[in-house]
Design an enzyme around this catalytic site. Sequence first.
Site, PDB file in Angstrom:
ATOM      1  N   HIS A  42     -14.384   8.631   1.189  1.00 40.78           N
ATOM      2  CA  HIS A  42     -14.003  10.024   1.177  1.00 40.78           C
ATOM      3  C   HIS A  42     -15.111  10.870   1.801  1.00 40.78           C
ATOM      4  O   HIS A  42     -16.190  11.023   1.225  1.00 40.78           O
ATOM      5  CB  HIS A  42     -13.750  10.430  -0.296  1.00 40.78           C
ATOM      6  CG  HIS A  42     -13.219  11.815  -0.462  1.00 40.78           C
ATOM      7  ND1 HIS A  42     -12.969  12.364  -1.692  1.00 40.78           N
ATOM      8  CD2 HIS A  42     -12.867  12.760   0.449  1.00 40.78           C
ATOM      9  CE1 HIS A  42     -12.496  13.593  -1.531  1.00 40.78           C
ATOM     10  NE2 HIS A  42     -12.440  13.857  -0.253  1.00 40.78           N
ATOM     11  N   ASP A  50     -14.625   6.494  -3.767  1.00 38.27           N
ATOM     12  CA  ASP A  50     -13.956   6.679  -5.046  1.00 38.27           C
ATOM     13  C   ASP A  50     -13.420   5.331  -5.491  1.00 38.27           C
ATOM     14  O   ASP A  50     -12.613   4.711  -4.794  1.00 38.27           O
ATOM     15  CB  ASP A  50     -12.824   7.696  -4.914  1.00 38.27           C
ATOM     16  CG  ASP A  50     -13.365   9.098  -4.676  1.00 38.27           C
ATOM     17  OD1 ASP A  50     -14.109   9.582  -5.535  1.00 38.27           O
ATOM     18  OD2 ASP A  50     -13.069   9.681  -3.608  1.00 38.27           O
ATOM     19  N   LYS A 272      17.999  -4.733   6.113  1.00 39.55           N
ATOM     20  CA  LYS A 272      19.103  -5.275   6.901  1.00 39.55           C
ATOM     21  C   LYS A 272      19.320  -4.327   8.073  1.00 39.55           C
ATOM     22  O   LYS A 272      19.723  -3.189   7.887  1.00 39.55           O
ATOM     23  CB  LYS A 272      20.371  -5.364   6.061  1.00 39.55           C
ATOM     24  CG  LYS A 272      21.535  -5.981   6.809  1.00 39.55           C
ATOM     25  CD  LYS A 272      22.771  -6.098   5.926  1.00 39.55           C
ATOM     26  CE  LYS A 272      23.851  -6.925   6.596  1.00 39.55           C
ATOM     27  NZ  LYS A 272      24.095  -6.597   8.003  1.00 39.55           N
ATOM     28  N   ASP A 274      21.032  -2.932  11.523  1.00 40.40           N
ATOM     29  CA  ASP A 274      22.326  -3.039  12.195  1.00 40.40           C
ATOM     30  C   ASP A 274      22.115  -3.221  13.695  1.00 40.40           C
ATOM     31  O   ASP A 274      22.536  -2.428  14.512  1.00 40.40           O
ATOM     32  CB  ASP A 274      23.256  -1.865  11.878  1.00 40.40           C
ATOM     33  CG  ASP A 274      22.603  -0.508  12.135  1.00 40.40           C
ATOM     34  OD1 ASP A 274      21.389  -0.477  12.397  1.00 40.40           O
ATOM     35  OD2 ASP A 274      23.307   0.495  12.063  1.00 40.40           O
TER      36      ASP A 274
END
Length: 569
Positions: A42, A50, A272, A274
């Site tokens: 950071h 952190d 999935k 198309d």
Amino acid sequence: MKRNPLDEYAGKRDFKQTREPGPRVKKTERVATGNLFVIQKHAASHLHYDFRLEMEGVLKSWAVPKGLPMRRGDKRLAMQVEDHPLDYARFEGIIAPGNYGAGTVMVWDIGTYEVKDAEPLKALEAGKVHFTLKGKKLKGEWAIIRIRNPNEKGKQPWLIFKASEDLPELSAKKENESAISGRSMEKIAAAQDAEWQSNRAAAGSEPDSFKARIRKAAAKAKAAKEKSEEQGTDIAIASKKLPHGKVAFIEPMKCKLLDEIPNGDDWIYEIKFDGIRALTLKRGDDVELYSRLRNKMTHRFGDVAEALKKCDCESAVFDGEVVALEQSGRSSFQLLQMSRMPGQSPPIVYYLFDILNLDGKDLKNLPLHERKKILQQVVPTNDDLLRISDHLGGRPEQLWTEVCQRGLEGLIGKQRNSKYEPGKRSGAWIKVKCTSAQEFVIGGYTPPQGAREKFGAIMVGYYEGDKLIFASKVGTGFDRRVLEALHKQFQKLKQPECPFANLPDKRPGRWGQGITASQMKRCTWLRPQLVAQVRFTEWTMDGGLRHPVFMGLREDKQPREVVKEKPER
Ligand code: MN
């Protein structure tokens, strides 16, 4: 009432100003293999790291100015800070100037941790946690111990020690490289639109969440490739010594259609698409793409074939799907239409999800997860045309919902340990589909509710002869941009009369879809000129739509052509 552990976190931030995750405490299921840890680099007013450990649905957090020690016995100061939400673990990007912690955040390392012979929370409360990290960069044992006196600001100082053996110092490149995106601090800072890859995606609230998840999968694949290269276990390179065997067409394995998505540790899930299933045979520089019926498609996807020549192997058989991609990362019917229009060609990519043969070595009987590992090593990750369809994180039901909301076809599930069974529909690979879809005519809209602007739902129907028949309200599937664009188009089409012949309904309807006379008074009616594509799960008994989702406007359809299509059975 129990205090929200993220009150302090929330109090320091204005979530209208920062893209950091909101103060949501997750109800998490304990995982036997360990809990999440993350180290974020950071660059705030002072550069620091952190360090965060997942406990009781939040991330317990410390700011470690110099990062975790690498040599046994070395100790570093770690200031405990406010708990952070779990979603924070994948926050990478920029906290805008003027906000708390303004500066660049990198996910420096991420993985799981285990506490030896103790309950993590109890160890924390006792002020001594001895833990093992399994991260992408850091592996091994550390201990963190509370020092008695809080400082003047009430901050609780701890000391973090390296336990057990020394670790080699990281190279400068690794030190400045994100564990999830591979980017340097400079690259993250330079990115205009701070990307953030977040579990919040699962809630579907972030418009780019799907894109982020696809990117995350790609980053994961890249990291795995680099890791294996470092460790010198590159199977692709090793196998080059094997004789160059014969590769031949293999009939693609099939998915069994299920109504419900299976759940459990032995399943992985993929999108999935198309698109078009495509099997690739690579023999040296000769690369051919085949359809599932063994028709050559190389001429249609020449760029993809060209890109596959760069694979780290002499010969191979790949399984995947060629997809037209929208910018949001989803493939869609609109793009398939676009690809037919002259001068318009949407980006085509090849999503690879399996490797069946490598340099003559048959891989079909290896467990799927091992084939996937090999695939990641062989396929170049720096080519925009080639992507690995990596499995998606998150709970399957949530994934399914999100996939449907994104207008995708559905989800694929594969058994982690399954073999590749050519041409078979054995059930080791399954698919769940989202919905049916058809066009509807837009005839009006309902007023906005809650935080929504412009309109609440569109009212859609279809023609029966000359009559426009109301079918359903459709209230999901719009992001803010779409809402605004549609609302603008609607203003030119307003009319006083309701265009639907079958309204009002006498009753609210079995699923609350019916429109009564009093509800009609609040609706705005439109000349029936716009045609919408709508996905839904099924027609209801009284002619409505269950779970309808707006997918886009159909500009190629005349309203009069829109009739009720027979449900798929
Ligand atoms: Mn910080």
